[in-house]
Write a protein that holds these residues in place. Structure first.
Motif, PDB file in Angstrom:
ATOM      1  N   ALA A   1     -42.108 -14.476  34.152  1.00 35.24           N
ATOM      2  CA  ALA A   1     -42.058 -15.726  33.392  1.00 35.24           C
ATOM      3  C   ALA A   1     -43.367 -16.492  33.465  1.00 35.24           C
ATOM      4  O   ALA A   1     -43.523 -17.507  32.800  1.00 35.24           O
ATOM      5  CB  ALA A   1     -40.915 -16.599  33.905  1.00 35.24           C
ATOM      6  N   PHE A   2     -44.299 -16.028  34.301  1.00 35.61           N
ATOM      7  CA  PHE A   2     -45.594 -16.674  34.390  1.00 35.61           C
ATOM      8  C   PHE A   2     -46.673 -15.693  33.927  1.00 35.61           C
ATOM      9  O   PHE A   2     -46.458 -14.474  33.880  1.00 35.61           O
ATOM     10  CB  PHE A   2     -45.883 -17.161  35.815  1.00 35.61           C
ATOM     11  N   SER A   3     -47.805 -16.224  33.553  1.00 36.55           N
ATOM     12  CA  SER A   3     -48.846 -15.401  32.944  1.00 36.55           C
ATOM     13  C   SER A   3     -49.441 -14.405  33.926  1.00 36.55           C
ATOM     14  O   SER A   3     -49.727 -14.740  35.068  1.00 36.55           O
ATOM     15  CB  SER A   3     -49.963 -16.295  32.388  1.00 36.55           C
ATOM     16  N   ILE A   4     -49.588 -13.168  33.462  1.00 38.89           N
ATOM     17  CA  ILE A   4     -50.274 -12.127  34.219  1.00 38.89           C
ATOM     18  C   ILE A   4     -51.134 -11.334  33.236  1.00 38.89           C
ATOM     19  O   ILE A   4     -50.982 -11.452  32.021  1.00 38.89           O
ATOM     20  CB  ILE A   4     -49.300 -11.154  34.930  1.00 38.89           C
ATOM     21  N   GLU A   5     -52.008 -10.544  33.768  1.00 43.78           N
ATOM     22  CA  GLU A   5     -52.780  -9.606  32.956  1.00 43.78           C
ATOM     23  C   GLU A   5     -51.938  -8.340  32.834  1.00 43.78           C
ATOM     24  O   GLU A   5     -51.773  -7.593  33.808  1.00 43.78           O
ATOM     25  CB  GLU A   5     -54.115  -9.304  33.629  1.00 43.78           C
TER      26      GLU A   5
ATOM     27  N   LEU B   1     -43.177 -13.909  46.131  1.00 45.68           N
ATOM     28  CA  LEU B   1     -42.448 -13.433  44.956  1.00 45.68           C
ATOM     29  C   LEU B   1     -43.138 -13.809  43.647  1.00 45.68           C
ATOM     30  O   LEU B   1     -42.919 -13.156  42.624  1.00 45.68           O
ATOM     31  CB  LEU B   1     -41.025 -14.007  44.959  1.00 45.68           C
ATOM     32  N   THR B   2     -43.968 -14.841  43.666  1.00 43.29           N
ATOM     33  CA  THR B   2     -44.645 -15.272  42.441  1.00 43.29           C
ATOM     34  C   THR B   2     -46.105 -14.812  42.365  1.00 43.29           C
ATOM     35  O   THR B   2     -46.852 -15.293  41.517  1.00 43.29           O
ATOM     36  CB  THR B   2     -44.587 -16.810  42.308  1.00 43.29           C
ATOM     37  N   THR B   3     -46.480 -13.878  43.219  1.00 42.42           N
ATOM     38  CA  THR B   3     -47.827 -13.322  43.114  1.00 42.42           C
ATOM     39  C   THR B   3     -47.903 -12.376  41.918  1.00 42.42           C
ATOM     40  O   THR B   3     -46.904 -11.775  41.502  1.00 42.42           O
ATOM     41  CB  THR B   3     -48.222 -12.545  44.380  1.00 42.42           C
ATOM     42  N   GLU B   4     -49.103 -12.215  41.384  1.00 38.38           N
ATOM     43  CA  GLU B   4     -49.280 -11.289  40.264  1.00 38.38           C
ATOM     44  C   GLU B   4     -49.003  -9.855  40.698  1.00 38.38           C
ATOM     45  O   GLU B   4     -48.461  -9.055  39.929  1.00 38.38           O
ATOM     46  CB  GLU B   4     -50.695 -11.409  39.697  1.00 38.38           C
ATOM     47  N   GLU B   5     -49.325  -9.531  41.947  1.00 39.17           N
ATOM     48  CA  GLU B   5     -49.087  -8.173  42.450  1.00 39.17           C
ATOM     49  C   GLU B   5     -47.606  -7.806  42.386  1.00 39.17           C
ATOM     50  O   GLU B   5     -47.232  -6.734  41.903  1.00 39.17           O
ATOM     51  CB  GLU B   5     -49.581  -8.061  43.894  1.00 39.17           C
ATOM     52  N   VAL B   6     -46.745  -8.701  42.856  1.00 40.99           N
ATOM     53  CA  VAL B   6     -45.304  -8.433  42.841  1.00 40.99           C
ATOM     54  C   VAL B   6     -44.789  -8.408  41.405  1.00 40.99           C
ATOM     55  O   VAL B   6     -43.944  -7.576  41.048  1.00 40.99           O
ATOM     56  CB  VAL B   6     -44.553  -9.482  43.680  1.00 40.99           C
TER      57      VAL B   6
ATOM     58  N   ALA C   1     -39.210 -20.615  53.599  1.00 46.94           N
ATOM     59  CA  ALA C   1     -38.726 -20.397  52.231  1.00 46.94           C
ATOM     60  C   ALA C   1     -39.879 -20.421  51.232  1.00 46.94           C
ATOM     61  O   ALA C   1     -39.939 -19.594  50.314  1.00 46.94           O
ATOM     62  CB  ALA C   1     -37.692 -21.462  51.878  1.00 46.94           C
ATOM     63  N   PHE C   2     -40.816 -21.350  51.424  1.00 44.86           N
ATOM     64  CA  PHE C   2     -41.936 -21.436  50.495  1.00 44.86           C
ATOM     65  C   PHE C   2     -42.856 -20.229  50.603  1.00 44.86           C
ATOM     66  O   PHE C   2     -43.475 -19.821  49.615  1.00 44.86           O
ATOM     67  CB  PHE C   2     -42.717 -22.731  50.738  1.00 44.86           C
ATOM     68  N   LYS C   3     -42.963 -19.640  51.795  1.00 42.47           N
ATOM     69  CA  LYS C   3     -43.769 -18.422  51.924  1.00 42.47           C
ATOM     70  C   LYS C   3     -43.128 -17.271  51.147  1.00 42.47           C
ATOM     71  O   LYS C   3     -43.826 -16.430  50.574  1.00 42.47           O
ATOM     72  CB  LYS C   3     -43.933 -18.049  53.397  1.00 42.47           C
ATOM     73  N   VAL C   4     -41.791 -17.237  51.131  1.00 42.69           N
ATOM     74  CA  VAL C   4     -41.092 -16.227  50.321  1.00 42.69           C
ATOM     75  C   VAL C   4     -41.385 -16.461  48.846  1.00 42.69           C
ATOM     76  O   VAL C   4     -41.677 -15.521  48.099  1.00 42.69           O
ATOM     77  CB  VAL C   4     -39.575 -16.268  50.593  1.00 42.69           C
ATOM     78  N   LEU C   5     -41.334 -17.722  48.396  1.00 45.57           N
ATOM     79  CA  LEU C   5     -41.631 -18.036  47.005  1.00 45.57           C
ATOM     80  C   LEU C   5     -43.080 -17.677  46.659  1.00 45.57           C
ATOM     81  O   LEU C   5     -43.351 -17.129  45.582  1.00 45.57           O
ATOM     82  CB  LEU C   5     -41.413 -19.529  46.737  1.00 45.57           C
ATOM     83  N   ASP C   6     -43.994 -17.999  47.573  1.00 51.53           N
ATOM     84  CA  ASP C   6     -45.407 -17.662  47.350  1.00 51.53           C
ATOM     85  C   ASP C   6     -45.568 -16.176  47.058  1.00 51.53           C
ATOM     86  O   ASP C   6     -46.301 -15.775  46.141  1.00 51.53           O
ATOM     87  CB  ASP C   6     -46.253 -18.023  48.582  1.00 51.53           C
TER      88      ASP C   6
END
Length: 429
Positions: free
Chosen positions: A354-358, A336-341, A329-334
């Motif tokens: 909802a988190f900072s990206i460029e 989904l919360t990447t800047e690429e995705v 489950a945590f690998k899925v979260l990892d």
């Protein structure tokens, strides 16, 4: 000759052994692939097609984990929430679930005892430094973090740039200028404010937009139940401004007789020149393909001293079931919360992370403007009323707003009605 034959024989045996070893390793790899851990997901919080695309991308990129996606949340908001809660209580639901509303709904799911505490995951993954504090507070219950905000939404005015050019109108910088703009639009034979409230949605949200615009974070105190509704004079000023959209003839006729989708058609047809909406509207407007260019600005504050710039909040959040395989489950979260995705979602379906990206500069200009301005004003965005109000009270609020717009209640009576329904619920629960 004997020694040569022996050496040749040994080489053949060694070669056969190497081939057997390789075949064994290939076979073992096949077994490992077949034993990939399944992670059941019912929703990722996006549109159906984009949910499917995300699942396909993840599964193609991972051999050890396989997302099993089931599109079973096809009922109403209330029905879906009940289905998830019952499934969690019986340990028969999804391992990961996206699109979860924060506030009362998240609290109800956490009360099942089957929503995993993600506090340590936040710290270990570094996510705790990537989520703005005011968003993080919305997924924190009694000091522990139970969800990951997926996307940020901020509401503003989308406008017909061609009509503005034709009427020689400028984007307003104050609420007084906004009123002058609405008068000019009305005089030219158009409607300035789009409103379709049949069925309830989005009555409470529109009223909240104007109350935030006048009362700022004081309105949060009202929604939270720590300040009585009738005691909020700034809320009353905001309601009067909202009611003025109808009373002054700025909105389309019969707003209670058409629903949200029908009201958008008025905008696409050029009958209404402005519509209050969120970033999800960008994707919808592209599909509608109107024959004019669309611009965007935040509704100027009714009260220039307000500390809240606009209505918005967390669009949805991710939770993990207590009974899920935590590593998978945590690998899925990892992922989904990447800047690429996150950037892909911004590009493809105009979803603001909802988190900072460029924010990439080569995306659609309207998407870039809204994403950049939302990121710059994340601490000045007031959260959805349902973040603070119990769903029952929020549903009542939609009906009470309809009563006010229909002329059955004054703005003062609206505040009294909200106090009664809110306090009654709190006393009974």
């Amino acid at each position: 000759m004997g020694k040569n034959r022996f050496a040749t024989q040994m080489q053949r045996l060694a070669l056969i052994g190497l081939v057997a070893l390789l075949l064994g390793l290939l076979s073992l790899g096949s077994v490992v692939a077949q034993e990939a851990t399944d992670v059941l997901i019912w929703s990722l919080g996006y549109s159906g097609d984009y949910n499917d695309a995300l699942v396909e991308r993840f599964n193609e990129a991972h051999d050890d984990i396989n997302i099993v996606y089931e599109d079973v949340l096809t009922g109403t908001f209330t029905e879906n929430n009940q289905k998830v809660r019952i499934a969690l209580e019986n340990e028969a639901g999804p391992h990961v679930l996206g699109g979860v509303d924060v506030g009362a709904n998240l609290q109800a799911l956490v009360s099942t005892g089957q929503v995993r505490d993600l506090t340590e995951y936040y710290r270990a993954s570094g996510l705790i430094d990537r989520i703005p504090p005011n968003l993080l507070s919305q997924v924190t219950i009694e000091g522990r973090i139970y969800a990951i905000p997926q996307n940020m939404e901020s509401v503003g005015i989308f406008y017909n740039k061609d009509a503005f050019a034709e009427l020689e109108l400028e984007v307003p910088t104050s609420f007084e200028e906004y009123g002058d703009l609405l008068e000019a639009v009305k005089d030219a034979g158009y409607y300035g404010y789009t409103m379709g409230l049949a069925g309830g949605w989005p009555s409470a949200l529109m009223a909240s937009m104007f109350m935030y615009s006048s009362a700022g974070s004081e309105y949060i105190d009202v929604l939270s139940g720590t300040q009585p509704w009738p005691d909020c004079d700034n809320c009353l000023d905001g309601l009067n401004a909202f009611y003025g959209m109808v009373a002054n003839g700025y909105a389309n006729p019969e707003p209670l007789g058409i629903d949200y989708d029908q009201s958008l058609d008025l905008f696409y047809q050029g009958i209404n020149v402005m519509v209050l909406n969120g970033p999800w509207f960008i994707d919808a407007s592209v599909s509608a393909d109107p024959d004019f260019e669309i611009g965007f600005f935040y509704l100027p504050a009714v009260n220039p001293n307000t500390d809240i710039k606009t209505l918005g909040g967390i669009g949805g959040s991710l939770i993990v079931a207590e009974y899920a395989d935590v590593d998978a489950a945590f690998k899925v979260l990892d992922w989904l919360t990447t800047e690429e995705v996150a950037v892909q979602a911004l590009r493809e379906v105009s979803v603001l992370p909802a988190f900072s990206i460029e924010v990439p500069e080569d995306i659609d200009p309207l998407t870039y403007q809204i994403a950049s301005e939302t990121a710059a004003n994340v601490d000045k965005i007031g959260f959805w009323p349902v973040t603070y109000l119990p769903p029952k009270v929020f549903g009542d609020m939609n009906q009470i707003v309809q009563g006010m717009i229909g002329g059955m209640l004054t703005p003062e009576e609206f505040l009294n009605e909200m106090q009664e329904t809110h306090s009654t619920y709190l006393a009974e629960n």
